[in-house]
Motif scaffolding. Structure first.
Motif, PDB file in Angstrom:
ATOM      1  N   SER A  15       0.835  -1.192   0.000  1.00 12.59           N
ATOM      2  CA  SER A  15       0.000   0.000   0.000  1.00 12.59           C
ATOM      3  C   SER A  15       0.865   1.234   0.000  1.00 12.59           C
ATOM      4  N   ALA A  16       0.383   2.307  -0.641  1.00  8.13           N
ATOM      5  CA  ALA A  16       1.160   3.539  -0.724  1.00  8.13           C
ATOM      6  C   ALA A  16       1.161   4.233   0.617  1.00  8.13           C
ATOM      7  N   SER A  17       2.285   4.865   0.952  1.00 13.67           N
ATOM      8  CA  SER A  17       2.419   5.575   2.239  1.00 13.67           C
ATOM      9  C   SER A  17       3.348   6.746   2.090  1.00 13.67           C
ATOM     10  N   SER A  18       3.097   7.742   2.901  1.00  8.57           N
ATOM     11  CA  SER A  18       4.014   8.865   3.015  1.00  8.57           C
ATOM     12  C   SER A  18       3.897   9.425   4.402  1.00  8.57           C
ATOM     13  N   SER A  19       4.965  10.039   4.888  1.00 10.73           N
ATOM     14  CA  SER A  19       4.940  10.654   6.199  1.00 10.73           C
ATOM     15  C   SER A  19       4.162  11.937   6.139  1.00 10.73           C
ATOM     16  N   PRO A  20       3.764  12.510   7.308  1.00  7.98           N
ATOM     17  CA  PRO A  20       3.071  13.790   7.291  1.00  7.98           C
ATOM     18  C   PRO A  20       3.894  14.894   6.693  1.00  7.98           C
ATOM     19  N   HIS A  21       5.212  14.726   6.604  1.00  8.05           N
ATOM     20  CA  HIS A  21       6.035  15.723   5.925  1.00  8.05           C
ATOM     21  C   HIS A  21       5.897  15.614   4.416  1.00  8.05           C
ATOM     22  N   GLY A  22       5.353  14.558   3.948  1.00 10.45           N
ATOM     23  CA  GLY A  22       5.384  14.284   2.521  1.00 10.45           C
ATOM     24  C   GLY A  22       6.549  13.408   2.161  1.00 10.45           C
ATOM     25  N   ALA A  23       7.308  12.901   3.140  1.00  9.43           N
ATOM     26  CA  ALA A  23       8.466  12.072   2.854  1.00  9.43           C
ATOM     27  C   ALA A  23       8.043  10.634   2.716  1.00  9.43           C
ATOM     28  N   PRO A 530      10.736  26.559  10.092  1.00 11.28           N
ATOM     29  CA  PRO A 530       9.325  26.387   9.750  1.00 11.28           C
ATOM     30  C   PRO A 530       9.157  25.337   8.659  1.00 11.28           C
ATOM     31  N   LEU A 531       8.174  24.473   8.810  1.00  9.46           N
ATOM     32  CA  LEU A 531       7.866  23.440   7.840  1.00  9.46           C
ATOM     33  C   LEU A 531       6.522  23.755   7.191  1.00  9.46           C
ATOM     34  N   THR A 532       6.485  23.636   5.867  1.00  9.11           N
ATOM     35  CA  THR A 532       5.278  23.996   5.137  1.00  9.11           C
ATOM     36  C   THR A 532       4.351  22.822   4.933  1.00  9.11           C
ATOM     37  N   GLY A 533       4.856  21.600   5.099  1.00 11.89           N
ATOM     38  CA  GLY A 533       4.033  20.438   4.817  1.00 11.89           C
ATOM     39  C   GLY A 533       3.974  20.095   3.347  1.00 11.89           C
ATOM     40  N   VAL A 534       4.626  20.901   2.486  1.00 14.27           N
ATOM     41  CA  VAL A 534       4.660  20.645   1.044  1.00 14.27           C
ATOM     42  C   VAL A 534       6.029  20.082   0.708  1.00 14.27           C
ATOM     43  N   LEU A 541      14.293  20.878   4.355  1.00 12.48           N
ATOM     44  CA  LEU A 541      15.537  21.221   5.044  1.00 12.48           C
ATOM     45  C   LEU A 541      16.605  21.681   4.057  1.00 12.48           C
ATOM     46  N   ALA A 542      16.671  21.026   2.902  1.00 14.20           N
ATOM     47  CA  ALA A 542      17.632  21.455   1.884  1.00 14.20           C
ATOM     48  C   ALA A 542      17.307  22.863   1.399  1.00 14.20           C
ATOM     49  N   ASN A 543      16.030  23.157   1.241  1.00 14.07           N
ATOM     50  CA  ASN A 543      15.637  24.511   0.834  1.00 14.07           C
ATOM     51  C   ASN A 543      16.002  25.533   1.903  1.00 14.07           C
ATOM     52  N   TRP A 544      15.832  25.147   3.158  1.00 12.80           N
ATOM     53  CA  TRP A 544      16.197  26.064   4.248  1.00 12.80           C
ATOM     54  C   TRP A 544      17.701  26.334   4.235  1.00 12.80           C
ATOM     55  N   LEU A 545      18.510  25.293   4.100  1.00 18.87           N
ATOM     56  CA  LEU A 545      19.960  25.479   4.094  1.00 18.87           C
ATOM     57  C   LEU A 545      20.419  26.279   2.875  1.00 18.87           C
ATOM     58  N   GLU A 546      19.685  26.152   1.789  1.00 18.06           N
ATOM     59  CA  GLU A 546      20.026  26.947   0.608  1.00 18.06           C
ATOM     60  C   GLU A 546      19.703  28.419   0.831  1.00 18.06           C
ATOM     61  N   ILE A 586       4.566  20.295  18.603  1.00 19.52           N
ATOM     62  CA  ILE A 586       3.378  19.478  18.746  1.00 19.52           C
ATOM     63  C   ILE A 586       2.401  19.646  17.600  1.00 19.52           C
ATOM     64  N   ASP A 587       2.472  20.761  16.878  1.00 20.81           N
ATOM     65  CA  ASP A 587       1.595  20.940  15.724  1.00 20.81           C
ATOM     66  C   ASP A 587       2.258  20.502  14.425  1.00 20.81           C
ATOM     67  N   GLY A 588       3.502  20.035  14.499  1.00 24.97           N
ATOM     68  CA  GLY A 588       4.196  19.554  13.318  1.00 24.97           C
ATOM     69  C   GLY A 588       4.656  20.630  12.367  1.00 24.97           C
ATOM     70  N   LEU A 589       4.630  21.900  12.777  1.00 21.40           N
ATOM     71  CA  LEU A 589       4.922  22.998  11.860  1.00 21.40           C
ATOM     72  C   LEU A 589       6.348  23.508  11.950  1.00 21.40           C
ATOM     73  N   THR A 590       7.114  23.060  12.921  1.00 28.08           N
ATOM     74  CA  THR A 590       8.492  23.526  13.065  1.00 28.08           C
ATOM     75  C   THR A 590       9.381  22.366  13.493  1.00 28.08           C
ATOM     76  N   LEU A 591      10.645  22.465  13.111  1.00 31.42           N
ATOM     77  CA  LEU A 591      11.671  21.498  13.498  1.00 31.42           C
ATOM     78  C   LEU A 591      12.771  22.257  14.210  1.00 31.42           C
ATOM     79  N   SER A 592      13.231  21.745  15.322  1.00 28.51           N
ATOM     80  CA  SER A 592      14.259  22.435  16.088  1.00 28.51           C
ATOM     81  C   SER A 592      15.104  21.412  16.822  1.00 28.51           C
ATOM     82  N   PHE A 593      16.160  21.902  17.445  1.00 29.11           N
ATOM     83  CA  PHE A 593      16.952  21.053  18.329  1.00 29.11           C
ATOM     84  C   PHE A 593      16.202  20.880  19.649  1.00 29.11           C
TER      85      PHE A 593
END
Length: 998
Positions: A15-23, A530-534, A541-546, A586-593
């Motif tokens: 079955s097809a699957s993807s994470s909530p990040h779209g990964a 900040p994570l867009t969910g797209v 993360l690559a876009n952020w580092l760029e 907790i809302d899945g919208l940001t990633l941090s240390f």
């Protein structure tokens, strides 16, 4: 491997699957069914599996979850995932089995620009699907009750039916009771069942929400709060909005939060604010609290990530109630979310808001106003706890706005007993005896004593640093010297742990990715991405580092420019999420240390990995955000002197690039570069010298090299102080370093001063740094050195106090009242020395203090008032009178005491008018001030204060009456010989003795 509870077993492994990040996630088919039943993600292989949509098992709630719309979330963010997986997307299962392979990110279709988040469900719409069922159940209850009644009354029903046909009106009147029983009882039962059905539905919604939230909270605490898992609960002290402690005793934070309707939770970075919020939420989400929440006796907890809240769309009132509805829907059902506004209005929700410092600085005032409006009577009196760093609260009061009117709860540092408890409960792997002896003492008390000798005792009071020590101990490493080495080793250990979770993953590669993220965030002055969910997580993360390229430590680096692959980044970050180095909000919208201190430690690790050791250092390192990572970098090196020399070379930079330093001109470059170089060598050399001293190094040559590097820089500092304006510029730069470096910087300096194996002249030079810094901690250290008997050091103390100037006046005057005669004598000598060597100190102090009265910093206003009182500055009378109405109690108290020291009719008249203040601390200060400024007109005021309800005020008034010597006070004082408060009673006795009536 993303932890995501499953509501149903996947039908097949393809079955097809993807994470909530779209990964995309690939799962091994061999174990998919078993692991799906356990509510965990399966190990990645080439075949993806279906992503479960809800953590709940009931089909009705699952179908409600399917209708979950992206309400008030960024464009394209999918909310149709499970309550827990929407938050823990990216956090991974604890299974470290080696058969793991992350599928490369696939290209995804982005949401069209015309797509808009669906509006939230109304309460009517959320209940519409259940209405037929409830009506059907009520109808069934009606028919069943009617049948039972009819069967029980069957002997009377047949004649009744015949009588009704013959004489309906008369028969109905005679048999009204029976007819009421036949008709009314079934209707009543049906209505009752209908009402109970809706209440049962509301109860189930609360049960489902608390269950999902409880599991997520416990998983977070198990991953990110090891001290909490070891039974060390954070404690704190509660303060009123005016700054007065409600109770000087420390209490568990959970108890303080439970008694606080609206409060700001304050603490340093890494002090455990997030852990305190999550632990309190877990307490509210216990099963035993369900009935209390259902009946409104306890609030329903809602976890709020303020960076995500700031990104939500405001409604027409400027509020973001839809965000809270999204959080309720994320962990519960649309039916519960549709009641958000009503629950807020009735005060049934407690909003646990984390990450205030993660909000961009320009957006903080608007978010503060929005949160404060939610706690106002209209639209509703929501319970609210807002976590904020103490430095932000003190230095940037405008950011919090009306939130400063909330009560304050300040987290206390870790205590010795807490550390002992954690060390005793920590489970260590069994090791051979020789290896265990190499690590250090196994007995907790001895282990903590060794921490004192390793110069990390003060740092360990932060839970984040103590957690690093526990990890170092568990990994079998000897206790390092200095916080820089400790955090460096902790970051490396985390990379090694992350690498062990995936076969073929190298710790150096993980360190490269995490270090780049940390340096990128540090350069952007942010603590979260900040994570867009797209798109996949790695793509984002690559876009952020760029967009926010991490700096390299060398300006003309000879190493290859770093490159970042999206698939590799995603793999590394998921491994870091698994072991708790990174976290998603907790809302899945940001990633941090896990905490800001860990981010700075990884930034220092990035410098260490990227430094070629040859190129000149990047001038960006002189910017404020890089000071602490640079010091940690220096502390991790075995030879920090080389780094300090390279930092000092900034002084030879051309004036054309001064702007790259974040400084105005080249005149400011020299003191900043010199100060940073000094701080780096102190941070690195002090632990090294302590280690040599502990190892019994008797040869002077062992100390020669670090001493020489330190002496060279200190000589340059003394030369700079002799130049016009050089002292003020160097002092300003050192103060900036001190603010960024934390209290450990002063600890390092005082350690060097008391290290007898060092050259005495070098120690004397180090003493002068304390006066240049002139912070509260450095001046306290200087006051402790007043008892020094060595002539060279005594002269250095005097010179340092002269550098401190006006800032040293108040501490020295306080030492004039010390019980030790030697300290009083040395304080008087120091004051004389300051006045002789710096005759303009009084004028400069007066001008600076008058300016400080209008500062936005509470500490500066208080210090300014104290200084003006010490100088008895009559020209500052107007400014001090204005400070009597200051918003902070500590400033009002300082102003009242200063007016008492200045004296005069006007000052005493103003003080008498303030005797009716509602602030007991101000009434105490007024009484004390009137006592030191004798005036017969003050006696009636003090007699009124003698009858105050607060015993502290009565005691202060009694003491003041004794100093005034007015005979009118004898009678009232005698009446208070039986005062119920022992302090007030003793004050009355002492006052009568001063009056000769004791």
């Amino acid at each position: 491997m993303i932890t995501q509870p499953s509501s149903s077993e996947p039908s097949s492994s393809s079955s097809a699957s993807s994470s909530p990040h779209g990964a995309p996630i690939a799962v091994a088919s061999a174990s998919s069914s078993k692991r799906a039943r356990q509510g965990k993600h399966n190990k990645p292989t080439a075949a993806p599996t279906a992503t479960p949509l809800s953590p709940l098992s009931t089909p009705d709630v699952q179908s409600e979850s399917l209708r979950l719309a992206s309400h008030n979330l960024p464009h394209g963010q999918a909310d149709g995932v499970s309550a827990e997986s929407a938050w823990t997307a990216g956090s991974v299962d604890q299974d470290t089995s080696p058969q793991i392979a992350i599928q490369a990110p696939q290209r995804r279709m982005r949401a069209s620009s015309e797509e808009r988040p669906a509006p939230p469900l109304t309460y009517r719409a959320a209940n519409s699907r259940y209405r037929p069922l409830v009506v059907l159940v009520a109808l069934g209850a009606f028919l069943l009750t009617a049948g039972i009644v009819a069967f029980g009354q069957r002997g009377r029903l047949v004649p009744l039916w015949g009588a009704l046909q013959a004489h309906p009106a008369q028969t109905a009147q005679v048999n009204a009771g029976l007819l009421a029983l036949l008709i009314g009882l079934p209707i009543g039962v049906a209505v009752g069942v209908y009402v109970l059905g809706w209440q049962a539905l509301r109860f189930l919604r609360i049960v489902f929400y608390l269950g999902a939230l409880r599991r997520a909270l416990h998983r977070h605490l198990a991953t990110y709060a090891p001290l909490y898992e070891l039974g060390v609960a954070p404690t704190g002290v509660r303060f009123t909005p005016t700054g007065q402690p409600s109770d000087l005793r420390e209490e568990p934070i959970e108890r303080l939060l439970s008694h606080a309707t609206r409060a700001v939770l304050l603490g340093e970075a890494g002090a455990g604010k997030t852990t305190a919020l999550f632990a309190y939420a877990a307490r509210l989400a216990r099963r035993r609290s369900i009935l209390l929440i259902f009946f409104g006796a306890a609030p329903l907890p809602v976890m709020v990530s303020l960076p995500g809240y700031a990104r939500a769309t405001p409604d027409e009132n400027g509020l973001r109630i839809g965000y809270f509805a999204g959080q309720l829907q994320r962990f519960g059902t649309p039916g519960l979310a549709s009641q958000t506004a009503r629950l807020l209005r009735k005060g049934r929700l407690v909003l646990l808001c984390d990450g205030f410092d993660d909000i961009p600085e320009l957006e903080r005032p608007a978010i503060s106003a929005s949160l404060a409006a939610l706690a106002a009577p209209n639209p509703g009196q929501a319970h609210m706890i807002v976590a904020c760093q103490l430095a932000t609260y003190l230095s940037q009061p405008d950011d919090l706005g009306k939130l400063r009117q909330f009560d304050r709860i300040v987290l206390a540092p870790l205590h010795h007993d807490d550390m002992l408890q954690a060390l005793r409960r920590q489970r260590l792997p069994k090791r051979p005896r020789k290896e265990a002896e190499r690590i250090g003492p196994t007995e907790p008390q001895a282990y903590l004593r060794e921490a004192h000798s390793h110069l990390i005792e003060q740092s360990l009071m932060l839970p984040a640093v103590f957690t690093a020590l526990l990890a170092t101990r568990a990994n079998g490493r000897p206790m390092p010297y200095g916080r820089g080495k400790l955090l460096y080793l902790y970051a490396r250990d985390l990379c090694e742990r992350a690498a062990r979770t995936v076969v073929g993953l190298a710790a150096s590669d993980v360190a490269h990715s995490l270090g780049a993220l940390a340096a990128s965030l540090q350069g952007a002055q942010r603590t979260s991405i900040p994570l867009t969910g797209v798109g996949a997580l790695g793509e984002q993360l690559a876009n952020w580092l760029e967009a926010h390229e991490p700096i390299t430590p060398t300006d003309l680096s000879l190493v290859e420019a770093p490159r970042f692959d999206a698939a590799v980044l995603e793999q590394h970050c998921k491994a870091a999420l698994r072991i708790g180095a990174l976290k998603r909000q907790i809302d899945g919208l940001t990633l941090s240390f896990a905490h800001p201190l860990l981010q700075e430690a990884f930034a220092a690790l990035w410098f260490s990995l990227q430094d070629d050791g040859l190129g000149s250092l990047n001038p960006e390192l002189l910017r404020e955000q890089w000071v602490f990572p640079t010091l940690l970098w220096a502390g991790s090196k075995d030879d920090a002197a080389d780094l300090a020399q390279r930092l000092f070379r900034f002084t030879n930079s051309p004036a054309s690039i001064a702007q790259r330093f974040g400084l105005r001109n080249r005149m400011d470059v020299y003191p900043m570069a010199l100060s940073l170089a000094l701080a780096a060598v102190i941070e690195g050399a002090t632990p090294q010298l302590l280690r040599l001293n502990a190892q019994g190094a008797t040869r002077r040559s062992a100390f020669a090299l670090p001493q020489q590097h330190l002496r060279d820089l200190l000589d340059k500092a003394l030369i700079t102080c002799a130049e016009p304006d050089g002292q003020s510029r160097l002092a300003h730069a050192l103060q900036a370093i001190d603010r960024a470096a934390g209290p450990e910087f002063i600890t390092h300096i005082t350690t060097l001063i008391h290290l007898s194996s060092l050259d005495r002249l070098l120690r004397a030079q180090v003493v002068t740094l304390l006066g240049l810094i002139s912070s509260e901690a450095s001046l306290d250290a200087l006051m402790d050195l007043l008892a020094e008997t060595d002539p060279t050091l005594r002269q250095a103390v005097n010179q340092s106090l002269a550098y401190a100037g006006a800032a040293a006046l108040a501490p020295l005057q306080a030492r004039l009242r010390d019980q030790r005669e030697m300290i009083r004598t040395r304080a008087a000598e120091a004051l004389t020395y300051i006045s002789e060597t710096t005759p303009d100190t009084a004028d400069a102090a007066l001008a600076a203090a008058r300016l400080g009265l209008t500062s936005g910093d509470v500490r500066q206003r208080r210090s300014a008032a104290e200084t003006l009182g010490s100088l008895r500055a009559l020209e500052a009378l107007d400014g001090l009178i204005e400070r009597l109405d200051d918003g902070e109690s500590v400033v009002r108290v300082a102003a009242a005491r200063a007016l008492g020291q200045i004296g005069g009719k006007r000052a005493r008249a103003v003080l008498r008018n303030k005797a009716e203040s509602a602030d007991p601390a101000l009434r105490i200060a007024v009484a004390q001030a009137l006592g030191v400024s004798p005036d017969p007109l003050s006696t009636p005021t003090l007699l009124r204060l003698l009858e105050d309800a607060d015993p502290r005020v009565r005691a202060a008034a009694a003491a003041a009456l004794g100093m005034l010597g007015d005979e009118r006070a004898v009678g009232p004082l005698r009446e208070h010989l039986a005062d119920p408060d022992p302090w007030a009673q003793n004050a009355a006795i002492s006052a009568l003795r001063r009056l000769g009536r004791g």
